[in-house]
Design a protein around this motif. Sequence first.
Motif, mmCIF file in Angstrom:
data_model
loop_
_atom_site.group_PDB
_atom_site.id
_atom_site.type_symbol
_atom_site.label_atom_id
_atom_site.label_comp_id
_atom_site.label_asym_id
_atom_site.label_seq_id
_atom_site.Cartn_x
_atom_site.Cartn_y
_atom_site.Cartn_z
ATOM 1 N N PHE A 203 34.120 2.885 -7.175
ATOM 2 C CA PHE A 203 33.535 3.515 -6.004
ATOM 3 C C PHE A 203 32.240 2.793 -5.659
ATOM 4 N N PHE A 204 31.892 2.771 -4.370
ATOM 5 C CA PHE A 204 30.582 2.270 -3.966
ATOM 6 C C PHE A 204 30.129 3.072 -2.755
ATOM 7 N N ARG A 205 28.832 2.994 -2.446
ATOM 8 C CA ARG A 205 28.261 3.815 -1.389
ATOM 9 C C ARG A 205 27.543 2.947 -0.366
ATOM 10 N N CYS A 206 27.529 3.434 0.870
ATOM 11 C CA CYS A 206 26.774 2.785 1.946
ATOM 12 C C CYS A 206 26.364 3.860 2.944
ATOM 13 N N ASP A 207 25.075 3.977 3.188
ATOM 14 C CA ASP A 207 24.547 4.974 4.133
ATOM 15 C C ASP A 207 25.032 6.383 3.793
ATOM 16 N N GLY A 208 25.119 6.689 2.501
ATOM 17 C CA GLY A 208 25.504 8.030 2.070
ATOM 18 C C GLY A 208 26.997 8.291 2.084
ATOM 19 N N ILE A 209 27.808 7.307 2.491
ATOM 20 C CA ILE A 209 29.263 7.459 2.530
ATOM 21 C C ILE A 209 29.872 6.795 1.302
ATOM 22 N N THR A 217 44.756 -5.629 -3.498
ATOM 23 C CA THR A 217 44.793 -5.797 -2.044
ATOM 24 C C THR A 217 43.406 -5.882 -1.419
ATOM 25 N N GLY A 218 42.393 -5.353 -2.111
ATOM 26 C CA GLY A 218 41.062 -5.293 -1.529
ATOM 27 C C GLY A 218 40.929 -4.206 -0.486
ATOM 28 N N GLN A 219 41.983 -3.417 -0.291
ATOM 29 C CA GLN A 219 41.969 -2.353 0.715
ATOM 30 C C GLN A 219 40.818 -1.384 0.458
ATOM 31 N N ILE A 220 40.094 -1.057 1.502
ATOM 32 C CA ILE A 220 38.952 -0.155 1.394
ATOM 33 C C ILE A 220 39.377 1.263 1.766
ATOM 34 N N ALA A 221 38.987 2.216 0.934
ATOM 35 C CA ALA A 221 39.233 3.637 1.216
ATOM 36 C C ALA A 221 37.897 4.334 1.459
ATOM 37 N N ALA A 241 46.768 -14.389 -3.218
ATOM 38 C CA ALA A 241 46.776 -13.082 -3.884
ATOM 39 C C ALA A 241 45.537 -12.959 -4.753
ATOM 40 N N PRO A 242 44.377 -12.761 -4.144
ATOM 41 C CA PRO A 242 43.138 -12.657 -4.924
ATOM 42 C C PRO A 242 43.076 -11.355 -5.718
ATOM 43 N N VAL A 243 42.248 -11.351 -6.753
ATOM 44 C CA VAL A 243 41.995 -10.150 -7.548
ATOM 45 C C VAL A 243 40.515 -9.792 -7.368
ATOM 46 N N PHE A 244 40.250 -8.562 -7.016
ATOM 47 C CA PHE A 244 38.887 -8.142 -6.706
ATOM 48 C C PHE A 244 38.264 -7.400 -7.893
ATOM 49 N N THR A 245 37.000 -7.722 -8.158
ATOM 50 C CA THR A 245 36.272 -7.075 -9.252
ATOM 51 C C THR A 245 35.070 -6.285 -8.754
ATOM 52 N N ASN A 246 34.636 -6.542 -7.519
ATOM 53 C CA ASN A 246 33.494 -5.807 -6.993
ATOM 54 C C ASN A 246 33.471 -5.901 -5.476
ATOM 55 N N VAL A 247 32.993 -4.864 -4.827
ATOM 56 C CA VAL A 247 32.872 -4.825 -3.368
ATOM 57 C C VAL A 247 31.597 -4.066 -3.029
ATOM 58 N N GLN A 248 30.903 -4.466 -1.982
ATOM 59 C CA GLN A 248 29.744 -3.716 -1.507
ATOM 60 C C GLN A 248 29.673 -3.808 0.008
ATOM 61 N N LYS A 249 29.332 -2.723 0.662
ATOM 62 C CA LYS A 249 29.175 -2.691 2.115
ATOM 63 C C LYS A 249 27.704 -2.512 2.442
ATOM 64 N N THR A 250 27.175 -3.342 3.341
ATOM 65 C CA THR A 250 25.741 -3.274 3.664
ATOM 66 C C THR A 250 25.538 -2.924 5.116
#
Length: 250
Positions: A203-209, A217-221, A241-250
């Motif tokens: 899970f990650f957060r951005c602007d309280g969301i 897939t990298g699909q964002i929920a 077919a990449p493998v994701f280990t981290n995501v952040q939204k700014t």
Amino acid sequence: MRRLFIILCVGLTALSCWSRSDRFKVDIDKALKHPGRAQDVYAETVSIPLQGLEGIALGQEIRLLDVTADRFFLLDKEKNEILIFDGNGQCATMIAMADSVIDFSVYRDRVLDVLTEEAIIEYSTTDGAFLAKYPVRDLDVMLKRVARVTEDGIFMLGTQDGNAYDVSYLISKSRFYPAARPAPDYLSTHAFVPASECQNSRFFRCDGIVYSFGSRTGQIAKYTDDYFICVPYQWDFGKRAPVFTNVQKT
């Protein structure tokens, strides 16, 4: 009537809002030919040395799992201890856990939610004081990640029978609501998203969301205050077919 509606939304959390979203085509080969500069991502860097560890022997597995406006949270996985540092890098407190820590996250900079096999346990981010405990009962899903979304709702990612699961917990009802995650259109050969999507998901957060991402897939929920899960971002990587280990939204 509204209360009944909210409860129904929680019970159908993963089934309610997995609607088709716009897909973004990503040419990875083209992107690799034009690598971005670190200076394009951030304006400055600040080094904050961690202090106040006298007498505390750290183990070999140290993980930084969350950061707030004035706190850093580290997990000493070998010792099963959570260390909390203030914004200046001074060790504020340490939480020794009885059960193995699976994951933890911070809600609104004030509540630390810790996931173990036995329960979700909440602590104060200020001094590590115990706040509440929600035992995990009558749940066959193997929980992987946790994030509190509202004052009354906690979401988790997990797996069962080879499928990825979304699990919500309604504090006022003391009840877990598991649901297998429906497969998107491009995985039409599968009824549900495979468990491999939870391999590195967080899970990650951005602007309280609150958001989460899929490992494969990298699909964002996106998780809403009304206990719906929506898909604002869905990627098309072509033959890659990449493998994701981290995501952040700014």
